[in-house]
Each structure stands twice: as C-alpha cells, then as structure tokens.
Design an enzyme around this catalytic site. Structure first.
Site: not given
Length: 294
Positions: A98, A173, A241
């Site tokens: 990701t 995502k 993150k």
C-alpha cells in the site's frame, strides 16, 4: 503465461503466506527480504534466497514487492541497484505494497522507458486473507499486463479487479482504508458497549455481524478484541502510514475526511504509547482506557 520465475521481495506477515502459495502452485520463487530469518520458512519450503534486490531483478520474469513504506518502494524500484535499472526487458513488476498513487505512476513511467510492465496492486484481507489466498487485489496499470499476470494473482487472491491506469490500484486501496478507519472505531465502541451493558459480546456478535452492521472487521477482528489478542494481522504503524497517504491524497483533491482524521489521531495515541507493532484491533484498548476515565 506459463511457469515464470517469480521474484518476491518482502516476506513479512502477509508476504510470507503470499509467496508460499506461489511455491505451492509450482512456481520457482526467488526471495529477498532485509532480514533473512524472516524468509526461513519459505526457504525450507523450496524458495531460493538472493542476497540483493538487484539479483532478484536480474533473474526474474515477474517481480512482486510487498514491503512497508513508500520510501522502501521508491528505493527498491528506482534506486541504482533497484528493479527498474536491473530487470530484464519485458519483465512484469507488481507492487502489492500500500503506497502512494503518485509514486505508482512514477514507477510506471520509469518502467515503460525500460520496456518493463509495471502494475500497482495493493491488497486487502490482512493475515487471514493472505493465509487463505482470499485477498482482494486492486490493480492499476495496462490491461495487457494485467491479463498476463492474472494467473499469478489468482494464486493469492479471489477478488481481483483492474481499476484503471497506473495509480488506480493505490487510489482504490485508499478508499478501502478510509472505509476501514471509521468502521474500526465503530467496531471497538460496539464491543465496549456490549461489555459495559453486561452482555456477552460473543453472543452479541452472532446477532449483529450478519445484519446491516456486518463488516470484515466486525467478523474477524472483534473476536480478537474480546479474547485480548492484539497480535498484528496488520500493523498499527502501517495503518497510520496508509491513513497519512489517504489524507494527503484527499487534500490534493480538496476532499473533507473528518472520520479518517479522527481515526488517525486515535491510532497516533497508540503509537505514542509504544503500541505501533500491535494489530489494528488494539484500538479497543485505547478506547477502553478512555472509558475507564470518563
């Protein structure tokens, strides 16, 4: 495509299971990760160890990366000793980390100049999805490249969708992580409410997980909360993150995301407590602490 030689870089909580499925499917898999001991189970299973990213790039027909952060992705792909400068012409690269949609497009352009096919293909489903090969795989890139590597992706996931051009997988995502961020707060609050009301939270789950409140997090992570299991299926540090990337992307599009920002602030409190290596379900412990002080 037939049985290509597959390079796999990054054998963490999810990557190890994903690479294992490829070995089980009969592919020759070359592995590299920064800490060799983390690849030991794969080596015992038949994977071939390589000492550097460059070696993997030079010897693979398809290269899959599953690492931690965008800066890792950038180094692995665009560094002097990285994939783009060393992969064979016609090679396929699939970044399943990701990461940033902007970086995905940068890698795609650099790969195209070297006649390399690059796809961004982040996943969802956590450690359970990786173990069961039922991951959702969100892909960005050229349709021809997607078709060529689909048989490989099918060894790791069941819901595999080409979302658009390069970067589209990463944007998808971000949609996934935004939905999870607010949902996780609701799941934790629901379990805490059940406990405070004197109910058996496992019995409550039987009623609510198949109704309108149902979600993957409710079915898979709420039972872990109840048992006090906060081991990572997905690390808090990696979720933070992801939320940072999502917020940056949303702000670039002038989109207001209050739920996402609230979730990020709560997870950052866990990070400050030193819990960043726990699973995302550990948000339950933070809200429980607050409940005891209200």
């Amino acid at each position: 495509m037939t049985k290509e030689k597959i390079g796999f870089i990054g054998t963490g909580v999810m990557g190890q299971s994903m690479a294992g499925h490829l070995i089980d499917a009969g592919y020759e898999v070359l592995v590299y990760t920064r800490t060799k001991t983390r690849a030991q189970a794969l080596l015992e299973k038949g994977a071939n160890w390589k000492e550097t990213v460059q070696e993997v790039a030079e010897q693979s027909d398809v290269i899959i990366t599953m690492v931690g952060y965008p800066h890792d992705v950038k180094e692995i792909y665009l560094g002097k000793d990285g994939i783009i400068h060393n992969a064979k012409k016609g090679c396929y690269t699939i970044d399943m980390t990701t990461s940033s949609p902007i970086l995905a497009r940068e890698i795609y352009q650099a790969a195209k100049e070297k006649h390399i096919h690059a796809l961004d293909a982040p996943v969802s489903g956590g450690d359970i999805g990786a173990q069961k090969a039922t991951l959702a795989i969100m892909v960005g890139g050229d349709s021809e490249a997607f078709s060529a590597v689909t048989p490989i992706l099918e060894k790791m996931g069941t819901n595999i969708v080409l979302q658009g051009s390069s970067g589209a997988g990463q944007h998808t995502k971000m949609c996934n992580q935004i939905a999870i961020a607010s949902n996780m707060m609701g799941v934790c609050e629901a379990i805490l409410y059940a406990e405070r009301a004197g109910l058996d939270p496992n019995t409550v789950l039987k009623s609510i997980e198949t109704g309108a409140a149902g979600s993957w997090s409710l079915s898979n992570l709420a039972p872990r909360m109840i048992k006090g299991d906060f081991e990572p299926g997905f690390y808090i540090k990696h979720f933070i993150k992801d939320m940072k990337i999502a917020i940056e992307s949303a702000e670039e599009m002038e989109l207001y995301t209050p739920g996402l920002k609230l979730a990020k602030s709560l997870y950052e409190q866990l990070e400050k407590q030193g819990d960043d290596n726990k699973g995302t379900q550990a948000l339950y412990t933070l809200l429980k602490q607050h409940a005891l002080t209200v």
